[in-house]
Scaffold this motif. Structure first.
Motif, PDB file in Angstrom:
ATOM      1  N   ASP A 232     -49.382   3.530 -52.086  1.00 14.35           N
ATOM      2  CA  ASP A 232     -50.091   4.459 -51.197  1.00 14.35           C
ATOM      3  C   ASP A 232     -50.355   3.864 -49.819  1.00 14.35           C
ATOM      4  OD1 ASP A 232     -50.412   6.478 -53.214  1.00 14.35           O
ATOM      5  OD2 ASP A 232     -52.033   5.277 -54.084  1.00 14.35           O
ATOM      6  N   ILE A 233     -50.126   2.579 -49.661  1.00 18.60           N
ATOM      7  CA  ILE A 233     -50.515   1.889 -48.427  1.00 18.60           C
ATOM      8  C   ILE A 233     -49.838   2.461 -47.182  1.00 18.60           C
ATOM      9  CG2 ILE A 233     -50.376  -0.302 -47.180  1.00 18.60           C
ATOM     10  CD1 ILE A 233     -50.990  -1.716 -49.822  1.00 18.60           C
ATOM     11  N   GLU A 234     -48.516   2.613 -47.206  1.00 16.54           N
ATOM     12  CA  GLU A 234     -47.818   3.142 -46.032  1.00 16.54           C
ATOM     13  C   GLU A 234     -48.316   4.549 -45.693  1.00 16.54           C
ATOM     14  OE1 GLU A 234     -43.348   4.415 -44.482  1.00 16.54           O
ATOM     15  OE2 GLU A 234     -43.558   3.300 -46.358  1.00 16.54           O
ATOM     16  N   MET A 235     -48.568   5.342 -46.725  1.00 13.34           N
ATOM     17  CA  MET A 235     -49.077   6.695 -46.535  1.00 13.34           C
ATOM     18  C   MET A 235     -50.448   6.678 -45.865  1.00 13.34           C
ATOM     19  SD  MET A 235     -49.832   9.481 -49.578  1.00 13.34           S
ATOM     20  CE  MET A 235     -51.085   8.497 -50.449  1.00 13.34           C
ATOM     21  N   LEU A 236     -51.343   5.830 -46.356  1.00 11.57           N
ATOM     22  CA  LEU A 236     -52.696   5.769 -45.799  1.00 11.57           C
ATOM     23  C   LEU A 236     -52.689   5.280 -44.356  1.00 11.57           C
ATOM     24  CD1 LEU A 236     -54.809   4.361 -48.781  1.00 11.57           C
ATOM     25  CD2 LEU A 236     -54.299   6.731 -48.184  1.00 11.57           C
ATOM     26  N   LYS A 237     -51.773   4.397 -44.038  1.00 16.20           N
ATOM     27  CA  LYS A 237     -51.667   3.889 -42.668  1.00 16.20           C
ATOM     28  C   LYS A 237     -51.000   4.897 -41.738  1.00 16.20           C
ATOM     29  CE  LYS A 237     -51.464  -1.138 -43.416  1.00 16.20           C
ATOM     30  NZ  LYS A 237     -50.618  -2.356 -43.247  1.00 16.20           N
ATOM     31  N   GLY A 238     -50.079   5.670 -42.282  1.00 13.39           N
ATOM     32  CA  GLY A 238     -49.279   6.560 -41.449  1.00 13.39           C
ATOM     33  C   GLY A 238     -49.955   7.849 -41.037  1.00 13.39           C
ATOM     34  N   VAL A 239     -50.827   8.384 -41.889  1.00 15.72           N
ATOM     35  CA  VAL A 239     -51.492   9.645 -41.564  1.00 15.72           C
ATOM     36  C   VAL A 239     -52.674   9.409 -40.635  1.00 15.72           C
ATOM     37  CG1 VAL A 239     -50.790  10.673 -43.753  1.00 15.72           C
ATOM     38  CG2 VAL A 239     -53.020   9.534 -43.593  1.00 15.72           C
ATOM     39  N   GLY A 240     -53.237  10.495 -40.137  1.00 14.75           N
ATOM     40  CA  GLY A 240     -54.361  10.371 -39.218  1.00 14.75           C
ATOM     41  C   GLY A 240     -55.611   9.829 -39.867  1.00 14.75           C
ATOM     42  N   LEU A 241     -55.810  10.177 -41.156  1.00 15.53           N
ATOM     43  CA  LEU A 241     -57.010   9.738 -41.856  1.00 15.53           C
ATOM     44  C   LEU A 241     -56.647   9.338 -43.279  1.00 15.53           C
ATOM     45  CD1 LEU A 241     -60.045   9.369 -41.750  1.00 15.53           C
ATOM     46  CD2 LEU A 241     -60.340  11.798 -42.246  1.00 15.53           C
ATOM     47  N   GLY A 242     -56.648   8.026 -43.528  1.00 15.13           N
ATOM     48  CA  GLY A 242     -56.303   7.507 -44.845  1.00 15.13           C
ATOM     49  C   GLY A 242     -57.544   7.092 -45.610  1.00 15.13           C
ATOM     50  N   VAL A 243     -57.708   7.628 -46.814  1.00 15.18           N
ATOM     51  CA  VAL A 243     -58.896   7.353 -47.633  1.00 15.18           C
ATOM     52  C   VAL A 243     -58.492   6.641 -48.918  1.00 15.18           C
ATOM     53  CG1 VAL A 243     -60.861   8.335 -48.867  1.00 15.18           C
ATOM     54  CG2 VAL A 243     -60.087   9.380 -46.728  1.00 15.18           C
ATOM     55  N   ALA A 244     -59.080   5.490 -49.176  1.00 11.36           N
ATOM     56  CA  ALA A 244     -58.839   4.746 -50.417  1.00 11.36           C
ATOM     57  C   ALA A 244     -59.960   5.047 -51.402  1.00 11.36           C
ATOM     58  CB  ALA A 244     -58.771   3.253 -50.145  1.00 11.36           C
ATOM     59  N   MET A 245     -59.593   5.147 -52.674  1.00  8.72           N
ATOM     60  CA  MET A 245     -60.590   5.386 -53.714  1.00  8.72           C
ATOM     61  C   MET A 245     -61.355   4.103 -54.015  1.00  8.72           C
ATOM     62  SD  MET A 245     -59.940   8.537 -54.066  1.00  8.72           S
ATOM     63  CE  MET A 245     -61.032   8.959 -55.446  1.00  8.72           C
ATOM     64  N   GLY A 246     -62.602   4.252 -54.436  1.00 12.78           N
ATOM     65  CA  GLY A 246     -63.427   3.082 -54.750  1.00 12.78           C
ATOM     66  C   GLY A 246     -62.876   2.241 -55.874  1.00 12.78           C
ATOM     67  N   ASN A 247     -62.091   2.847 -56.743  1.00 15.74           N
ATOM     68  CA  ASN A 247     -61.461   2.129 -57.854  1.00 15.74           C
ATOM     69  C   ASN A 247     -60.118   1.526 -57.480  1.00 15.74           C
ATOM     70  OD1 ASN A 247     -61.055   5.224 -57.946  1.00 15.74           O
ATOM     71  ND2 ASN A 247     -59.213   4.432 -58.938  1.00 15.74           N
ATOM     72  N   GLY A 248     -59.713   1.677 -56.223  1.00 14.57           N
ATOM     73  CA  GLY A 248     -58.405   1.212 -55.783  1.00 14.57           C
ATOM     74  C   GLY A 248     -58.297  -0.297 -55.645  1.00 14.57           C
ATOM     75  N   LYS A 249     -57.070  -0.763 -55.444  1.00 15.46           N
ATOM     76  CA  LYS A 249     -56.839  -2.195 -55.212  1.00 15.46           C
ATOM     77  C   LYS A 249     -57.400  -2.589 -53.853  1.00 15.46           C
ATOM     78  CE  LYS A 249     -53.085  -4.258 -56.498  1.00 15.46           C
ATOM     79  NZ  LYS A 249     -53.544  -5.043 -57.660  1.00 15.46           N
ATOM     80  N   GLN A 250     -57.828  -3.826 -53.735  1.00 21.05           N
ATOM     81  CA  GLN A 250     -58.433  -4.302 -52.501  1.00 21.05           C
ATOM     82  C   GLN A 250     -57.475  -4.181 -51.316  1.00 21.05           C
ATOM     83  OE1 GLN A 250     -61.566  -5.014 -51.967  1.00 21.05           O
ATOM     84  NE2 GLN A 250     -61.150  -5.441 -49.803  1.00 21.05           N
ATOM     85  N   VAL A 251     -56.198  -4.478 -51.542  1.00 16.89           N
ATOM     86  CA  VAL A 251     -55.221  -4.412 -50.458  1.00 16.89           C
ATOM     87  C   VAL A 251     -55.055  -2.976 -49.964  1.00 16.89           C
ATOM     88  CG1 VAL A 251     -53.219  -4.141 -52.010  1.00 16.89           C
ATOM     89  CG2 VAL A 251     -52.904  -5.137 -49.741  1.00 16.89           C
ATOM     90  N   THR A 252     -55.231  -2.009 -50.851  1.00 18.96           N
ATOM     91  CA  THR A 252     -55.145  -0.601 -50.466  1.00 18.96           C
ATOM     92  C   THR A 252     -56.379  -0.193 -49.670  1.00 18.96           C
ATOM     93  OG1 THR A 252     -53.917  -0.171 -52.507  1.00 18.96           O
ATOM     94  CG2 THR A 252     -54.748   1.742 -51.323  1.00 18.96           C
ATOM     95  N   LYS A 253     -57.526  -0.666 -50.099  1.00 20.58           N
ATOM     96  CA  LYS A 253     -58.768  -0.377 -49.370  1.00 20.58           C
ATOM     97  C   LYS A 253     -58.704  -0.920 -47.947  1.00 20.58           C
ATOM     98  CE  LYS A 253     -61.693  -0.447 -53.518  1.00 20.58           C
ATOM     99  NZ  LYS A 253     -62.806  -1.140 -54.221  1.00 20.58           N
ATOM    100  N   GLU A 254     -58.133  -2.100 -47.809  1.00 18.47           N
ATOM    101  CA  GLU A 254     -58.038  -2.724 -46.484  1.00 18.47           C
ATOM    102  C   GLU A 254     -57.114  -1.961 -45.553  1.00 18.47           C
ATOM    103  OE1 GLU A 254     -56.839  -6.694 -47.375  1.00 18.47           O
ATOM    104  OE2 GLU A 254     -58.794  -7.280 -48.210  1.00 18.47           O
ATOM    105  N   ALA A 255     -56.193  -1.202 -46.119  1.00 17.31           N
ATOM    106  CA  ALA A 255     -55.240  -0.441 -45.312  1.00 17.31           C
ATOM    107  C   ALA A 255     -55.789   0.925 -44.906  1.00 17.31           C
ATOM    108  CB  ALA A 255     -53.938  -0.249 -46.091  1.00 17.31           C
TER     109      ALA A 255
END
Length: 278
Positions: A232-255
């Motif tokens: 999901d990382i590229e998607m979260l970075k590419g869109v205007g507003l990327g939201v990571a879930m609280g249960n997500g991986k740390q690297v995803t949250k950072e993105a």
């Protein structure tokens, strides 16, 4: 102004028990009532997505990590493996005795174990396994039993007469670099510790989202996405507003631009409320 929202499925749209929360259904309905497109961007294939989201009236589907994109009954984009790339995967899996499944437009075939792993029940059970479960020894144990292999060799599967959009391989994260080197015509996208999705080089959820954006004349800043894992990382970075879930991986949250609550604790509803989208 947000005009389209994409949700990853496992670990995001679904709870740990494979359900869509009432608050999530409510949030999606409210967003759609305001003219916002709502859909999924997932590594799963269309057949499983329809089963898992049957209670939702979605507008668009980015499946197989962006290799197949559709809206309602209209197919917008497909990108399948070139024969050479697919042969590279099959040869590698046979040589390494790896469990492998193939994703066509309407069904999945190959390893019985990998097919079983797509089920909601198994997805629920996997989420209760220890985070640091030794995947490599477990994989070897499964291989030793041979119960998961197809009755025929991969080369003989009839599904290979159809376009293949994604392959799913049982393999631990520790071997990703080795697999990436061997399968140079593929990209590796991972959404769990146990298996990896293989797609044609350059494929991703965000590339699929861009297809929908072009179809509707949307800009990146008008799109929002939710996710929890590496694919999901590229998607979260590419869109205007990327939201990571609280249960997500740390690297995803950072993105991500924002981290909401978990998939079990109304994370989607809370984020849409926080940004005053609903």
């Amino acid at each position: 102004m947000i005009k389209a929202i994409f949700f990853d499925i496992d670990g995001t749209l679904l709870t740990s028990m494979g359900k869509v929360l009432p608050s999530t259904k409510q949030a999606i309905a409210k967003a759609q009532s305001q003219g916002i497109y709502v859909g999924v961007a997932t590594g799963r294939g269309p057949s499983w997505v329809k089963k898992l989201t049957k209670d939702l009236d979605l507008d668009m589907w980015v499946t197989y990590n962006g290799q197949l994109v559709s809206e309602k009954d209209k197919l917008l984009f497909t990108r399948s493996f070139e024969p050479e790339a697919l042969q590279q995967i099959i040869t590698y899996a046979d040589q390494k005795d790896l469990s492998l499944s193939f994703g066509a437009q309407d069904h999945i075939a190959g390893s019985r174990l990998m097919n079983l792993g797509q089920s909601v029940l198994i997805q629920r059970l996997v989420r209760f396994l220890p985070k640091r479960l030794p995947v490599k020894p477990a994989k070897k144990l499964l291989q030793a039993g041979h119960f998961y292999r197809s009755e025929t060799h991969y080369q003989d599967l009839s599904i290979l007469n159809e376009p293949i959009y994604q392959c799913m391989m049982l393999n631990p994260e520790s071997e990703d670099e080795k697999v990436a080197t061997a399968l140079s015509q593929c990209d590796l996208l991972r959404s769990n510790h146990f298996s990896v999705d293989l797609v044609p080089k350059g494929g991703s959820k965000f590339k699929g989202i861009q297809v929908f954006m072009a179809e509707k004349g949307l800009k990146a800043e008008e799109v929002m996405a939710f996710g929890d894992h590496q694919n999901d990382i590229e998607m979260l970075k590419g869109v205007g507003l990327g939201v990571a879930m609280g249960n997500g991986k740390q690297v995803t949250k950072e993105a991500a631009d924002y981290v909401t609550d978990s998939n079990n604790l109304d994370g989607i509803f809370k984020a849409l409320k926080y940004f005053e989208i609903i």
